[in-house]
Scaffold this motif. Structure first.
Motif, PDB file in Angstrom:
ATOM      1  N   LYS A   1       3.809   9.914  -9.756  1.00 36.40           N
ATOM      2  CA  LYS A   1       3.131  10.085 -11.039  1.00 36.40           C
ATOM      3  C   LYS A   1       2.380  11.414 -11.062  1.00 36.40           C
ATOM      4  O   LYS A   1       2.338  12.106 -12.075  1.00 36.40           O
ATOM      5  N   ALA A   2       1.776  11.796  -9.939  1.00 39.36           N
ATOM      6  CA  ALA A   2       1.021  13.040  -9.851  1.00 39.36           C
ATOM      7  C   ALA A   2       1.939  14.260  -9.830  1.00 39.36           C
ATOM      8  O   ALA A   2       1.584  15.319 -10.334  1.00 39.36           O
TER       9      ALA A   2
ATOM     10  N   LYS B   1       2.511   1.681  -3.407  1.00 41.68           N
ATOM     11  CA  LYS B   1       1.519   2.126  -4.379  1.00 41.68           C
ATOM     12  C   LYS B   1       1.233   3.619  -4.204  1.00 41.68           C
ATOM     13  O   LYS B   1       1.119   4.363  -5.183  1.00 41.68           O
ATOM     14  N   ALA B   2       1.132   4.072  -2.953  1.00 44.79           N
ATOM     15  CA  ALA B   2       0.885   5.483  -2.681  1.00 44.79           C
ATOM     16  C   ALA B   2       2.068   6.338  -3.143  1.00 44.79           C
ATOM     17  O   ALA B   2       1.878   7.411  -3.724  1.00 44.79           O
ATOM     18  N   GLU B   3       3.296   5.861  -2.895  1.00 42.66           N
ATOM     19  CA  GLU B   3       4.476   6.600  -3.336  1.00 42.66           C
ATOM     20  C   GLU B   3       4.524   6.687  -4.853  1.00 42.66           C
ATOM     21  O   GLU B   3       4.842   7.736  -5.417  1.00 42.66           O
ATOM     22  N   LYS B   4       4.189   5.601  -5.522  1.00 38.53           N
ATOM     23  CA  LYS B   4       4.190   5.581  -6.984  1.00 38.53           C
ATOM     24  C   LYS B   4       3.137   6.553  -7.528  1.00 38.53           C
ATOM     25  O   LYS B   4       3.399   7.295  -8.474  1.00 38.53           O
ATOM     26  N   ALA B   5       1.960   6.568  -6.916  1.00 40.23           N
ATOM     27  CA  ALA B   5       0.899   7.487  -7.345  1.00 40.23           C
ATOM     28  C   ALA B   5       1.322   8.938  -7.124  1.00 40.23           C
ATOM     29  O   ALA B   5       1.048   9.812  -7.947  1.00 40.23           O
ATOM     30  N   GLN B   6       2.016   9.183  -6.014  1.00 36.19           N
ATOM     31  CA  GLN B   6       2.471  10.545  -5.722  1.00 36.19           C
ATOM     32  C   GLN B   6       3.521  10.985  -6.731  1.00 36.19           C
ATOM     33  O   GLN B   6       3.509  12.122  -7.197  1.00 36.19           O
TER      34      GLN B   6
ATOM     35  N   LYS C   1       0.832  -1.203   0.000  1.00 40.70           N
ATOM     36  CA  LYS C   1       0.000   0.000   0.000  1.00 40.70           C
ATOM     37  C   LYS C   1       0.870   1.259   0.000  1.00 40.70           C
ATOM     38  O   LYS C   1       0.594   2.224  -0.709  1.00 40.70           O
TER      39      LYS C   1
END
Length: 56
Positions: free
Chosen positions: A29-30, A22-27, A19
């Motif tokens: 990407k954003a 995944k949050a770090e990857k989303a951050q 989790k």
């Protein structure tokens, strides 16, 4: 008798790690940054386990 492994705890730890990644990857990407380098990755990766260990 040997101590029985706590499989539910180990599974929860793996789920939390997934989790977090995944949050770090989303951050990332954003908020892509051109100043992001390999040295930053190494420093960030080495600090991540320390944060997880302190919360236990």
């Amino acid at each position: 008798m040997p101590i029985k492994p706590n499989y539910s705890f180990e599974k929860r730890q793996r789920e939390l790690e997934k989790k977090k990644k995944k949050a770090e990857k989303a951050q990332k990407k954003a908020n892509p940054g051109p100043s992001h380098s390999r040295e930053d990755d190494g420093a960030h990766a080495s600090s991540a386990p320390q944060e997880g260990a302190s919360s236990l």
